[in-house]
Motif scaffolding. Structure first.
Motif, PDB file in Angstrom:
ATOM      1  N   PHE A   1      28.558  12.404  54.052  1.00 44.00           N
ATOM      2  CA  PHE A   1      29.968  12.731  54.271  1.00 44.00           C
ATOM      3  C   PHE A   1      30.686  11.544  54.901  1.00 44.00           C
ATOM      4  N   GLY A   2      29.975  10.430  55.091  1.00 48.23           N
ATOM      5  CA  GLY A   2      30.563   9.313  55.807  1.00 48.23           C
ATOM      6  C   GLY A   2      30.520   9.588  57.298  1.00 48.23           C
ATOM      7  N   LYS A   3      31.632   9.379  57.972  1.00 44.91           N
ATOM      8  CA  LYS A   3      31.731   9.667  59.398  1.00 44.91           C
ATOM      9  C   LYS A   3      32.306  11.066  59.588  1.00 44.91           C
ATOM     10  N   VAL A   4      31.580  11.888  60.337  1.00 40.79           N
ATOM     11  CA  VAL A   4      31.952  13.284  60.531  1.00 40.79           C
ATOM     12  C   VAL A   4      32.225  13.549  62.002  1.00 40.79           C
ATOM     13  N   LEU A   5      33.283  14.293  62.277  1.00 38.06           N
ATOM     14  CA  LEU A   5      33.566  14.752  63.634  1.00 38.06           C
ATOM     15  C   LEU A   5      33.495  16.272  63.646  1.00 38.06           C
ATOM     16  N   VAL A   6      32.590  16.818  64.459  1.00 41.49           N
ATOM     17  CA  VAL A   6      32.469  18.264  64.606  1.00 41.49           C
ATOM     18  C   VAL A   6      33.114  18.647  65.931  1.00 41.49           C
ATOM     19  N   VAL A   7      34.290  19.265  65.846  1.00 45.46           N
ATOM     20  CA  VAL A   7      35.016  19.680  67.042  1.00 45.46           C
ATOM     21  C   VAL A   7      34.467  21.039  67.491  1.00 45.46           C
ATOM     22  N   GLY A   8      34.018  21.095  68.743  1.00 46.09           N
ATOM     23  CA  GLY A   8      33.307  22.291  69.193  1.00 46.09           C
ATOM     24  C   GLY A   8      31.850  22.250  68.791  1.00 46.09           C
ATOM     25  N   GLY A   9      31.311  21.044  68.623  1.00 50.88           N
ATOM     26  CA  GLY A   9      29.974  20.872  68.079  1.00 50.88           C
ATOM     27  C   GLY A   9      28.833  21.225  69.011  1.00 50.88           C
ATOM     28  N   CYS A  10      29.132  21.615  70.254  1.00 52.27           N
ATOM     29  CA  CYS A  10      28.082  22.099  71.154  1.00 52.27           C
ATOM     30  C   CYS A  10      28.116  23.617  71.276  1.00 52.27           C
ATOM     31  N   GLY A  11      29.011  24.255  70.549  1.00 55.06           N
ATOM     32  CA  GLY A  11      29.074  25.705  70.517  1.00 55.06           C
ATOM     33  C   GLY A  11      28.096  26.278  69.512  1.00 55.06           C
ATOM     34  N   PHE A  12      28.090  27.586  69.426  1.00 53.37           N
ATOM     35  CA  PHE A  12      27.156  28.292  68.532  1.00 53.37           C
ATOM     36  C   PHE A  12      27.275  27.804  67.090  1.00 53.37           C
ATOM     37  N   LEU A  13      28.449  27.936  66.500  1.00 54.75           N
ATOM     38  CA  LEU A  13      28.633  27.537  65.102  1.00 54.75           C
ATOM     39  C   LEU A  13      28.579  26.028  64.950  1.00 54.75           C
ATOM     40  N   GLY A  14      29.266  25.310  65.829  1.00 54.04           N
ATOM     41  CA  GLY A  14      29.337  23.860  65.704  1.00 54.04           C
ATOM     42  C   GLY A  14      27.982  23.188  65.736  1.00 54.04           C
TER      43      GLY A  14
END
Length: 371
Positions: free
Chosen positions: A10-23
């Motif tokens: 995906f190239g460079k990915v930013l997961v906002v909320g990435g320490c939460g359950f879904l993220g």
């Protein structure tokens, strides 16, 4: 449109909320299915659900801080953004406004300014629920319910956020967006669905059933929700690669919402009993007391008022009665056709995995306390 084989990166990915359950599960599946991607995780605090991978970096930040978000996006320059951040369902209304509405607007602006190609927003299937509390085979043509007609203010703010994300599609023309609407997410790390059900079982509340159990509900295993997000990102990137060509309306993903479920509507109390069975409960239907819905609502009202005076939380409330007796299931044909979505994990297997993970977590915590 998405092919059978996922793109490797995906190239460079930013997961906002990435320490939460879904993220955190999104990060896991990206590492598994798109291993050449570089993943950055943004969360208010990045101390939990971390992945020990050189492909993942962690960044503490507040999405309601516009200058901080502009700086972070400029630093990372993500190609893809997954926006999963949201306050707890029961948080104060002003927090829902600040995070879901203002925070989403800030992220959209930062993404537009930094050249993001694909922006996938985690919305909610509850956007179409009105005061009738009846949702039968709802699809994406159903209107969004907000304001006084919407039973939950949290959901109103999610609707406003989804509307903003989809309205920003192709502004500029290279910025593509879509929204994923999951229903009843559960699985490993779940804190809102499985733990309360297990707690109810241990309190002996599993011997009661509210209503006739004729209402169908959609519950969705977390990996299936994540898979829907990744397919959406893949489709947006493929559309981006074909710009300025615009897909046919019947194939289009950008600017569109998608319901994502397990595609297995189940009677509400059957789901609850499957969870309890996976945790070791062996009650039969002969052991169950069926409570009339109206009677349960009356009891919930009395307990809410009494517990409010005592500063305690009731064992049963009106919201629980409403949600355990309403029809709430969705049509996922649009996701199947346009995203190529099909659930990876069945409902039974998802319940087994989720409960096993919860019991294992409790076992480890018990050992720590005993030391």
């Amino acid at each position: 449109m998405p092919g059978p084989n996922p793109i490797p990166s995906f190239g460079k990915v930013l997961v906002v909320g990435g320490c939460g359950f879904l993220g955190a599960h999104i990060v896991s599946l990206i590492l598994k299915r798109h291993p050449q991607s570089q993943v950055a995780v943004l969360d208010l605090r990045t101390t939990s659900n971390r992945h020990a991978s050189p492909s993942v970096s962690y960044h503490d930040g507040d999405i309601t801080d516009a200058s901080a978000m502009q700086a972070l996006f400029t630093q990372i320059k993500p190609d893809v953004v997954f926006h999963t951040a949201s306050p707890h369902f029961d948080a104060p209304s002003k927090i829902h406004d600040k995070v879901n509405v203002e925070g989403t607007d800030i992220l959209i602006k930062a993404a537009q300014d930094s050249g993001v190609k694909a922006f996938v927003y985690t919305s909610s299937a509850s956007l179409v629920i009105d005061a009738s509390m009846t949702v039968v085979n709802a699809d994406e043509t159903w209107p969004l319910i907000t304001g006084a007609a919407q039973p939950e203010y949290y959901t109103t703010t999610k609707a406003f956020a989804e509307t903003a994300v989809l309205a920003a599609n192709r502004t500029p023309s290279s910025f593509l967006t879509c929204a994923i609407r999951p229903s009843g997410i559960f699985g490993e790390g779940d804190v809102q669905l499985l733990p309360p059900m297990l707690s109810a079982c241990r309190k002996g509340q599993n011997k009661f059933q509210v209503g006739a159990n004729t209402n169908l509900s959609d519950f969705t295993y977390v990996e299936n929700v994540v898979y829907g997000h990744l397919l959406a990102a893949q489709a947006l990137l493929q559309t981006h690669a074909m710009l300025p060509t615009i897909p046919l309306d019947s194939e289009r993903v950008d600017g569109e919402p998608f319901f994502i479920t397990n595609g297995q509507p189940v009677y509400f109390w059957d789901f609850a009993r499957a969870v309890w069975h996976a945790a070791g409960d062996r009650k039969t239907l002969r052991d169950i007391w069926v409570l009339d819905r109206d009677f349960a609502m009356a009891v919930g009202t009395i307990l809410e008022n009494a517990c409010w005076l005592l500063g305690k939380k009731p064992n049963i409330n009106r919201k629980q009665v409403r949600y355990s007796t309403m029809d709430r299931y969705y049509n996922i044909d649009k996701a199947r056709k346009r995203l190529g979505y099909a659930p990876l994990v069945s409902l039974d297997e998802g319940i087994k995995r989720g409960v096993e993970a919860l019991l294992e977590k409790e076992r480890r915590e018990g050992e720590k306390k005993a030391q």
